[in-house]
Write a protein that holds these residues in place. Sequence first.
Motif: not given
Length: 316
Positions: A59-60, A126-138, A223-224, A231-235
């Motif tokens: 992403v960088q 899982t949260k680290s992966f979600m952070d990476a997804i959100e960074r890529h999406r942003t 990505l969304t 998020q559903f998996l974590l919840e």
Amino acid sequence: MNVDRLGELNSRTQHNNENNGRYEMRPLLATPSDPTSMQGFLDNVSQIQDMIKTINDNVQRVQTHQAAMLQTADAQELGRHRGQVEQLTNDTQMLMSRVKKQLKDIEPTSRHSDLAVRKNQFASVTKSFMDAIERHRTTALDFQRSEAKQMERQIRIANPSATEHEIEQAIAQAEEGRPAVFAQQLLQSVSQDQRRYDAQNTLEAVQERHNDIHRLAKSVQELTDLFQEMQFLLENQAKVLGEIEVHSYDVVENLEHGEKHISNAIQSAKATRRKKWICFGIFMTILIIVVIVVVVKFVPQNKGSGGSAPSPSPTA
């Protein structure tokens, strides 16, 4: 057996340079271990963390190439950066698919005896992966906005009479993946040869921006969806573990109630035995008293009757 890691790294670097900087995704660790064992679970978590780090690095690099695309006016240079972005994006999507699959493979369940450790590790990675997804999406969203502004400027250069509504329509067509109808109409009002040549170049650039915006919009949506899935998996994981925890509390509470009932039963049994001994003592006391009364009543009479026996009569 010694392995020349430095030589391997230099060889990989030289290979990448020979490919004109094209990024080649390296294999990440070995085949995942059996996730049912604790060591296998930790090995998989470590591998996922390495892949997430590579995703963030990609992403960088994408951000660097996108910034260069916005600053350059050279078509060849622009095409080179665009190719790099597409390659990195494809590699990143492949990595994300692998991470998603492995996360589902190592998802903790109630059958694991070391559930608490797995729960914390799984939630963290899982949260680290979600952070990476959100960074890529942003990153994709920011570049999509920049591309839309570039496209708007190019449209105004070729057709200064274009209205805001027409420009918004052209950008919306790009995001939805529809043909660039408005962009194809840019040359209709151009008459002079030089203006026509400039407009033709602008039209090609607008078409490229149109395609870029469509790819970005598609990537953002993917990505969304992936973020929501994680998020559903974590919840769901938290819900399952919460139910297990509630059941554990119920079991403990039932055990406590059972211990209380057992304690009460023991106390009741002791009291019952004590009352039985008291009753037995009372019975024996009454029995002894009855025996004494009988003895006292009948024994003296027997003695009296024995003492008053008639004497023998004298003989003649």
